[in-house]
Design a protein around this motif. Structure first.
Motif, PDB file in Angstrom:
ATOM      1  N   GLU A 112      -9.706 -29.858  -4.670  1.00 53.54           N
ATOM      2  CA  GLU A 112     -10.471 -29.422  -3.537  1.00 53.54           C
ATOM      3  C   GLU A 112      -9.401 -28.970  -2.279  1.00 53.54           C
ATOM      4  O   GLU A 112      -9.267 -28.280  -2.052  1.00 53.54           O
ATOM      5  N   LYS A 129      -7.467 -25.760  -3.392  1.00 51.72           N
ATOM      6  CA  LYS A 129      -8.859 -24.861  -2.715  1.00 51.72           C
ATOM      7  C   LYS A 129      -8.295 -24.410  -1.829  1.00 51.72           C
ATOM      8  O   LYS A 129      -8.237 -23.121  -0.313  1.00 51.72           O
ATOM      9  N   HIS A 173     -14.408 -28.460   5.199  1.00 51.68           N
ATOM     10  CA  HIS A 173     -14.834 -28.307   4.048  1.00 51.68           C
ATOM     11  C   HIS A 173     -14.852 -27.742   2.995  1.00 51.68           C
ATOM     12  O   HIS A 173     -14.928 -26.217   3.288  1.00 51.68           O
ATOM     13  N   VAL A 174     -14.998 -27.796   1.396  1.00 51.74           N
ATOM     14  CA  VAL A 174     -14.816 -26.806  -0.112  1.00 51.74           C
ATOM     15  C   VAL A 174     -16.012 -26.075   0.391  1.00 51.74           C
ATOM     16  O   VAL A 174     -15.816 -24.412   0.013  1.00 51.74           O
ATOM     17  N   GLY A 175     -16.670 -26.737   0.886  1.00 51.30           N
ATOM     18  CA  GLY A 175     -18.470 -26.019   0.443  1.00 51.30           C
ATOM     19  C   GLY A 175     -18.849 -24.981   1.618  1.00 51.30           C
ATOM     20  O   GLY A 175     -18.703 -24.041   1.919  1.00 51.30           O
ATOM     21  N   ASP A 229     -16.372 -21.731   0.318  1.00 55.32           N
ATOM     22  CA  ASP A 229     -16.500 -21.168  -0.998  1.00 55.32           C
ATOM     23  C   ASP A 229     -18.210 -20.505   0.009  1.00 55.32           C
ATOM     24  O   ASP A 229     -18.437 -18.577  -0.198  1.00 55.32           O
ATOM     25  N   ASP A 245     -26.152 -18.829  -1.593  1.00 56.50           N
ATOM     26  CA  ASP A 245     -25.936 -19.801  -3.055  1.00 56.50           C
ATOM     27  C   ASP A 245     -24.935 -18.993  -3.378  1.00 56.50           C
ATOM     28  O   ASP A 245     -24.150 -18.427  -4.064  1.00 56.50           O
ATOM     29  N   SER A 246     -23.913 -20.426  -2.589  1.00 50.59           N
ATOM     30  CA  SER A 246     -22.184 -20.044  -3.726  1.00 50.59           C
ATOM     31  C   SER A 246     -21.748 -20.815  -4.177  1.00 50.59           C
ATOM     32  O   SER A 246     -20.886 -20.874  -4.349  1.00 50.59           O
ATOM     33  N   GLY A 247     -22.706 -22.258  -4.978  1.00 48.01           N
ATOM     34  CA  GLY A 247     -22.456 -23.231  -6.247  1.00 48.01           C
ATOM     35  C   GLY A 247     -21.892 -24.031  -5.581  1.00 48.01           C
ATOM     36  O   GLY A 247     -21.696 -24.432  -6.585  1.00 48.01           O
ATOM     37  N   ASN A 248     -21.759 -24.407  -4.312  1.00 48.31           N
ATOM     38  CA  ASN A 248     -21.182 -25.394  -3.934  1.00 48.31           C
ATOM     39  C   ASN A 248     -22.301 -26.840  -3.085  1.00 48.31           C
ATOM     40  O   ASN A 248     -22.871 -25.603  -2.043  1.00 48.31           O
ATOM     41  N   THR A 249     -22.839 -27.673  -3.501  1.00 44.62           N
ATOM     42  CA  THR A 249     -23.751 -28.286  -3.224  1.00 44.62           C
ATOM     43  C   THR A 249     -23.183 -29.334  -2.017  1.00 44.62           C
ATOM     44  O   THR A 249     -23.019 -30.405  -1.167  1.00 44.62           O
ATOM     45  N   MET A 250     -21.034 -29.328  -1.657  1.00 51.42           N
ATOM     46  CA  MET A 250     -21.027 -30.001  -0.951  1.00 51.42           C
ATOM     47  C   MET A 250     -21.032 -30.169   0.882  1.00 51.42           C
ATOM     48  O   MET A 250     -21.587 -28.867   1.187  1.00 51.42           O
TER      49      MET A 250
END
Length: 378
Positions: free
Chosen positions: A70, A73, A222-224, A227, A329-334
């Motif tokens: 994380e 990235k 954050h990474v969510g 993305d 939909d970024s594919g990241n659920t953070m």
């Protein structure tokens, strides 16, 4: 110390590429990290950032909040960074600089200590391959962790202790009144227009650009978020992010959110390489006037639940009616809430980490002060 102005030699720009090295944990990457990297990039042409792995951080500082992947990235997503090197040693050596053909190392004007309490940059300092830049006052990873541990209305109360905001804007712990580190200890963040200008590209969209608009809190960037913004940017050429005010965020998130105030969130988002412009204090309800003003072609939202506006209105009803709304939909659920839960679940570990880090800083400060006194008396 003066603000860095860029790489010049004898009044003229150097023709040779100056390669700059920075390294660190970059845990919970915030605008303080970004500001340091911005200044470092201004000292050269190509910025390489080394990021420590989880094992190195745990050994020298305590458990990180973000995983190493994380953090790698997040650093790569900062617009001044040209290259990321994974899993670098905690102590910076000349061998590391030479391996990546870097002219010098840059760090903020605070102290970073290894597990044994020594200065992590002693080797490069001795070799005169070290430069300092301003540390951004009012924010640190340790401070943000503290805010989440407290989670009170002002983020400054802890148990029976209480932080007192002094006249100079700094903060001190009530009751014990012991000396506190100027870096780990809380201080007040004072936003200025100059800082926003430094973070902003200042480049308006071209007439032919397809403009994408997104809005939200973007609290504890954050990474969510990263993305999502990457995917949103792919839908057009110019990405505008609307940031909601603190009271609006508190209304739809509840509790004691946001953890970072509007100005802090503005700088965090502006540092993202996918973002072209930020609307500071954007309305929660996306109006036709807003879309016309910014010539918005598409409005996006992620997969998180869209809270209704006051009166139960859908805040995206206008762009939906115009056929200009898309779910991404970024594919990241953070989420920000998940990060807070990470902290709360490991509360004792992080409280211990914060105390140990500040003690090491104070021990080194005291040793440096004793050394100066001894040198004067000698």
């Amino acid at each position: 110390m003066e603000e860095v102005q860029g790489c010049e030699k004898n009044g003229t720009k150097s023709d040779r590429e100056i390669r700059v090295w920075c390294d660190g944990c970059y845990d919970m990457v915030h605008f303080g990290h970004a500001n340091s990297l911005r200044q470092a990039k201004a000292l050269g042409h190509y910025l390489i950032v080394g990021v420590h792995d989880d094992e190195e951080i745990t050994k020298n500082k305590g458990p990180p909040v973000f995983t190493e992947e994380e953090r790698y990235k997040m650093v790569a997503g900062i617009k001044w960074v040209d290259e990321v090197v994974k899993g670098v040693p905690y102590v910076t050596t000349l061998e590391t600089l030479d391996k990546y053909n870097c002219d010098f190392c840059v760090h903020g004007d605070d102290i970073t200590c290894a597990a044994d309490g020594t200065d992590c940059y002693a080797y490069v300092k001795e070799a005169n391959r070290y430069k300092e830049v301003f540390r951004t006052q009012g924010v640190s990873t340790t401070d943000l962790v503290g805010r989440m541990l407290l989670m009170t209305k002002n983020h400054f109360k802890q148990g029976e202790h209480e932080y007192n905001v002094e006249k100079d804007g700094s903060s001190s712990m009530g009751q014990d009144h012991e000396a506190r580190s100027p870096w780990t200890g809380c201080s007040q963040f004072l936003p200025t227009t100059q800082k926003i200008i430094q973070f902003s590209d200042g480049i308006p969209p071209k007439p032919t650009d397809r403009i994408v608009y997104v809005a939200g809190a973007f609290d504890l960037f954050h990474v969510g978020h990263l993305d999502f913004l990457e995917q949103a940017k792919k839908l057009g050429d110019y990405l505008i992010v609307g940031l909601h005010t603190d009271p609006v965020v508190n209304r739809y998130k509840g509790g004691n959110y946001p953890i970072m105030n509007l100005h802090e969130r503005t700088l965090s988002v502006l540092a993202c390489k996918y973002v072209n412009e930020v609307v500071i204090g954007a309305p929660y309800f996306v109006t036709e006037d807003l879309m016309n003003h910014f010539k918005v072609d598409v409005v996006c939202h992620g997969q998180t639940v869209i809270a209704p506006d006051e009166g139960g209105l859908d805040p995206y009803s206008v762009p939906k009616a115009m056929g200009k709304f898309m779910l991404v939909d970024s594919g990241n659920t953070m989420t920000t809430e998940q990060i807070v839960q990470r902290i709360i679940q490991h509360r004792l570990e992080y409280e211990s980490r914060n105390k140990k880090k500040e003690k090491k800083e104070m021990d080194l400060i005291n040793a440096m002060q004793k050394g100066k006194i001894a040198a004067k008396s000698g």
